[in-house]
Design a protein around this motif. Structure first.
Motif, short mmCIF file in Angstrom:
data_model
loop_
_atom_site.label_atom_id
_atom_site.label_comp_id
_atom_site.label_asym_id
_atom_site.label_seq_id
_atom_site.Cartn_x
_atom_site.Cartn_y
_atom_site.Cartn_z
N UNK A 1 -8.79 1.16 -8.19
CA UNK A 1 -9.39 0.33 -7.15
C UNK A 1 -9.46 1.09 -5.83
N UNK A 2 -8.38 1.76 -5.46
CA UNK A 2 -8.34 2.46 -4.18
C UNK A 2 -9.38 3.58 -4.12
N UNK A 3 -9.46 4.38 -5.15
CA UNK A 3 -10.41 5.49 -5.14
C UNK A 3 -11.85 4.99 -5.14
N UNK A 4 -12.09 3.91 -5.87
CA UNK A 4 -13.44 3.38 -5.93
C UNK A 4 -13.89 2.86 -4.57
N UNK A 5 -13.03 2.12 -3.88
CA UNK A 5 -13.40 1.56 -2.58
C UNK A 5 -13.54 2.66 -1.54
N UNK A 6 -12.63 3.63 -1.52
CA UNK A 6 -12.70 4.71 -0.53
C UNK A 6 -13.99 5.51 -0.69
N UNK A 7 -14.35 5.83 -1.93
CA UNK A 7 -15.55 6.63 -2.16
C UNK A 7 -16.81 5.83 -1.85
N UNK A 8 -16.88 4.58 -2.33
CA UNK A 8 -18.10 3.80 -2.16
C UNK A 8 -18.32 3.37 -0.72
N UNK A 9 -17.25 3.10 0.01
CA UNK A 9 -17.38 2.63 1.40
C UNK A 9 -17.27 3.77 2.41
N UNK A 10 -17.11 5.01 1.94
CA UNK A 10 -17.03 6.18 2.82
C UNK A 10 -15.92 6.04 3.85
N UNK A 11 -14.75 5.57 3.40
CA UNK A 11 -13.58 5.49 4.26
C UNK A 11 -12.94 6.87 4.32
N UNK A 12 -13.05 7.53 5.46
CA UNK A 12 -12.62 8.92 5.56
C UNK A 12 -11.11 9.04 5.42
N UNK B 1 -1.88 7.78 1.17
CA UNK B 1 -1.05 8.97 0.98
C UNK B 1 -0.01 8.74 -0.12
N UNK B 2 0.59 7.56 -0.13
CA UNK B 2 1.60 7.28 -1.16
C UNK B 2 0.98 7.27 -2.55
N UNK B 3 -0.19 6.66 -2.69
CA UNK B 3 -0.83 6.57 -4.00
C UNK B 3 -1.34 7.94 -4.45
N UNK B 4 -2.04 8.66 -3.57
CA UNK B 4 -2.64 9.93 -3.97
C UNK B 4 -1.60 11.01 -4.23
N UNK C 1 0.83 14.25 -8.92
CA UNK C 1 1.96 14.91 -9.56
C UNK C 1 1.71 15.03 -11.06
N UNK C 2 2.24 16.08 -11.69
CA UNK C 2 2.01 16.26 -13.14
C UNK C 2 2.56 15.10 -13.97
N UNK C 3 3.73 14.60 -13.59
CA UNK C 3 4.35 13.47 -14.31
C UNK C 3 4.72 12.40 -13.30
N UNK C 4 3.76 11.60 -12.90
CA UNK C 4 4.05 10.58 -11.88
C UNK C 4 5.03 9.54 -12.39
N UNK C 5 5.87 9.07 -11.49
CA UNK C 5 6.90 8.10 -11.83
C UNK C 5 6.52 6.75 -11.26
N UNK C 6 6.50 5.74 -12.12
CA UNK C 6 6.18 4.38 -11.66
C UNK C 6 7.27 3.87 -10.72
N UNK C 7 8.53 4.22 -10.99
CA UNK C 7 9.63 3.77 -10.12
C UNK C 7 9.54 4.42 -8.75
N UNK C 8 9.22 5.72 -8.71
CA UNK C 8 9.08 6.38 -7.42
C UNK C 8 7.93 5.82 -6.61
N UNK C 9 6.85 5.49 -7.27
CA UNK C 9 5.71 4.88 -6.57
C UNK C 9 6.10 3.52 -6.01
N UNK C 10 6.87 2.75 -6.76
CA UNK C 10 7.30 1.44 -6.29
C UNK C 10 8.19 1.56 -5.06
N UNK C 11 9.07 2.54 -5.02
CA UNK C 11 9.95 2.72 -3.86
C UNK C 11 9.16 3.05 -2.60
#
Length: 756
Positions: A134-145, A231-234, A239-249
């Motif tokens: 969702x985030x990447x789609x909105x940023x690209x389509x709406x040209x949010x720099x 920044x937190x999402x991207x 990362x090669x092995x993203x962690x769902x727990x680290x993203x939640x924190x």
């Protein structure tokens, strides 16, 4: 957990979509396409239904896999991915189950494995980092720099006012402008923040309180929060092995900074007492610009303006060395001479020798006679100088404009921009688009400024004239739409059904009441097509060279995409014309034609046929006439390199048969058909020919005595030509043979490509 009534209602809607795909419904029915739209609207109004719908769609997909009913797999998979992109309450178990299903589809032939791989790549990231799609789609389509995700998309909607009525143009423009008023940059940033936090925190997120807090925040605070979430999402997704727990924190920290620790703790305990269900987070429509098609150069100009802001183009020194000043069309730089005429003395050099001169200055005028310093010659591979395709490499970037490693045409240069060109009209509009596409490809061989920076995607929505009794004009002008519907059933159901809906919308009276909330069916269907239609079907472009009866008139060169029709004129050659009338030739209808063509054989052997006959007309069609010929002139995307072996024209000749009996001489006609990739036709008597390209009356050539049709080759750059000239005669012939084996193909995006 949703109630049984809700699950039963969603199950009925899904079954309605499946019945629509299974029945042989006639083309362009007004009720088609509505079931898919209403299904998505149900979960959009009530996001809590999304997990239930995902389970139903997964169950139907697994059933289709076990029963081998492949015709429903791609439509159901696209529907499922569209729901997963917008949803926030999907569990990790559902994500992993969907990912496992996509990996099982990799054993199927294309296009199933191609689409499954694309979905699996996106699902792997979405499972570990919810909200990424969702985030990447909105940023690209709406040209949010944003520096971490600098990709931009834009939809260019082209409508030819000569082919589409003013009422239809006005209705489309009003619907697009109404959607733009509801998706300001501030609103889109709020949507991204809310969606990311809800997707990560789940029921612990107090969605209503969060939206009220963001609504009351000033622009500066909203931007800081938006960039922190991105920044937190991207960073986690990269990362090669993203962690769902680290993203939640990480997102919990941002959530607490917005609402405070007390509100965050209250959300973990019991949620928001002021709301029963989380509020819906809409997915904004893409940024669409409306254009009236006026000339072939308009497509080039609009794409150049899209790339105009130099501050948004992260260029490298290697790219600047390619002399890409084509970004400014009105600026022409003089080429420096190969010979050096400077004295070598430093004081003789002009001031600012390392800086480009101002256009129109004396330095520019003298640039062709002097050399400033030395020229560092760079030798780029031929494939880099002129890529054979504008399509981006497969993967997530093809939807969002994000290039991967093999998407870099030059070192350090990525395609940060994606232009989605959507044309509306009939077959004549596609013929004009083919001419503009061919012109754009030729200009790229000289400027080379769009290809390394832009991923070009082409889309087509047929808008035919309303069908009248005893009139077959709409069906004649909708052959491409019918072909795409036969090749891709989901395109038939979603896109081809827009034609009557667009005309119905144009007939409705205009309303100025902005308080009414109306669901824009046409805009939603177009948006769904643009987002999910990533598989191109390639159409061969044919070149035609035309010779006229007037010897002082230079031969004309043109191209066509769908059809070339030949008619016999009543006028004859002048006495000193190109081809004198043969003596003793009997008068009769039609004209005596000489045809030389290479017959298309299943054995792929070369067989040249030369024949003379009397005909009243002939038609050269590039599209197959039946379902059994769907894979003829086009090729399934990325299954193999395009080849001319299966590319052919269907030629229909109306031949005149002369018979003699006691009553006298009579004439009858019979239609002969054959297939060829190239053909040469010449009038042998005094009759002249009229050529009509792509059914477009504005592209008519009269007083023709001879013409030849061949496959339109891929434009060749000057560097490639100079390379060929520097080789031996045998090597030159081999290079020319290779160049001829690469015809120019125009891709039109569909949902699945050609389904065999």
């Amino acid at each position: 957990m949703e109630s049984p009534d809700v699950e039963l209602d969603l199950q009925r809607s899904v079954q309605a979509v499946l019945r629509e795909l299974s029945t042989q419904a006639p083309s362009l029915q007004s009720n088609q396409g509505m079931w898919r739209w209403s299904l998505h609207k149900k979960v959009e109004r009530d996001p809590g239904k999304c997990p239930t719908l995902v389970r139903i769609l997964l169950r139907e997909l697994e059933k289709a896999e076990s029963e081998d009913t492949r015709h429903v797999i791609i439509p159901l998979l696209h529907t499922l991915m569209y729901v997963l992109t917008k949803a926030t309450g999907i569990t990790e178990e559902l994500h992993r189950r969907t990912y496992a299903f996509c990996t099982r589809l990799l054993t199927l032939p294309a296009p199933y494995c191609t689409i499954a791989l694309d979905c699996a790549i996106r699902l792997k990231t979405e499972t570990a980092v919810p909200g990424t799609l969702y985030q990447r789609l909105v940023i690209a389509e709406q040209n949010l720099m944003n520096e971490l995700y600098p990709y931009q998309e834009r939809v260019f909607l082209f409508v030819d006012p000569e082919l589409v009525s003013p009422s239809v143009c006005s209705a489309l423009l009003l619907e697009i402008e109404a959607a733009k008023g509801q998706q300001t940059p501030e609103a889109c940033m709020r949507h991204v923040v809310c969606h990311a936090l809800q997707a990560a925190l789940g029921e612990a997120c107090q969605a209503g309180m969060l939206q009220r807090k963001l609504q009351a925040s000033p622009r500066g605070a909203l931007e800081r929060c938006f960039h922190a979430v991105v920044a937190a999402v991207e960073q986690m997704a990269s990362e090669p092995s993203p962690s769902r727990e680290g993203h939640l924190e990480r997102l919990e920290e941002i959530y607490c900074s917005l609402l405070g620790p007390a509100a965050a703790a209250r959300g973990r305990c019991g949620g928001d007492p002021l709301q029963d269900r989380p509020p819906s987070i809409p997915l904004p429509s893409p940024h669409i610009t409306f254009h009236l098609w006026t000339d072939e150069e308009q497509l080039w100009k609009e794409l150049m303006l899209f790339l105009q802001p130099r501050s948004q183009l992260r260029l490298s020194a290697d790219l600047e060395a390619l002399d890409l000043q084509g970004l400014l069309p009105d600026r022409e730089w003089a080429r420096a001479s190969v010979l050096s005429t400077d004295s070598g003395i430093e004081r003789d050099l002009p001031l600012g020798a390392d800086e480009p001169p101002v256009p129109g200055s004396p330095e520019v005028e003298r640039a062709g006679l002097q050399r400033k310093g030395g020229i560092k010659k760079r030798v780029w591979p031929v494939d880099i100088l002129m890529p054979s395709s504008w399509d981006g490499p497969p993967g997530l970037h093809q939807r969002t404009g994000r290039p991967c490693g093999d998407g870099e045409l030059l070192p350090g240069v990525s395609r940060l921009h994606t232009a989605r060109v959507l044309v509306m009209g009939d077959d004549r509009m596609l013929g004009r688009l083919a001419r503009a596409y061919h012109c754009l490809r030729k200009r790229e061989t000289q400027k080379f400024c769009l290809t390394p920076r832009l991923s070009l995607q082409l889309y087509y929505v047929p808008v035919l004239a309303p069908e009248k009794p005893a009139a077959s004009r709409p069906s004649e002008l909708g052959e491409v739409a019918a072909f795409l519907g036969r090749a891709d059933p989901w395109y038939e159901s979603i896109v081809n059904t827009l034609c009557p809906a667009i005309h119905k919308l144009a007939e409705m009276p205009l309303t100025l009441d902005t308080s009414q909330t109306v669901d824009p069916f046409i805009l939603d269907a177009i948006t769904y097509y643009i987002r999910m239609g990533t598989q191109p079907i390639y159409f061969q472009i044919y070149a035609v060279k035309i010779f006229f009866s007037d010897l002082s008139q230079d031969p004309a060169e043109d191209i066509f995409l769908t059809e070339l029709k030949v008619k016999i004129q009543d006028a004859k050659f002048p006495k000193d014309g190109f081809s004198p009338r043969r003596r003793g030739m009997a008068e009769g209808p039609g004209a005596e034609l000489s045809m030389c063509y290479q017959k298309a054989l299943l054995s792929h052997r070369t067989r040249v046929v030369t024949v003379s006959l009397r005909a009243t007309g002939l038609v050269l069609k590039a599209l197959p006439a039946s379902d059994t010929e769907v894979s003829g002139p086009t090729r399934c995307p990325r299954t193999a390199a395009p080849s001319t072996d299966h590319t052919c024209l269907n030629v229909s000749v109306t031949e005149v048969i002369k018979t003699s009996n006691l009553a006298g001489r009579s004439f009858s006609t019979v239609t002969n058909t054959f297939r060829t990739a190239n053909i040469l036709i010449q009038s042998q008597d005094q009759r002249l020919l009229t050529l009509l390209l792509d059914k477009d009356s504005s592209r008519t050539y009269r007083d023709v005595v001879r013409f030849e049709v061949t496959l339109c080759p891929e434009p060749c750059s000057g560097t490639q030509k100079s390379k060929v000239l520097g080789l031996s005669s045998h090597q030159q012939e081999m290079e020319r043979t290779k160049a001829k084996a690469k015809p120019l193909l125009m891709p039109i995006n569909t949902f699945s490509g050609i389904v065999q």
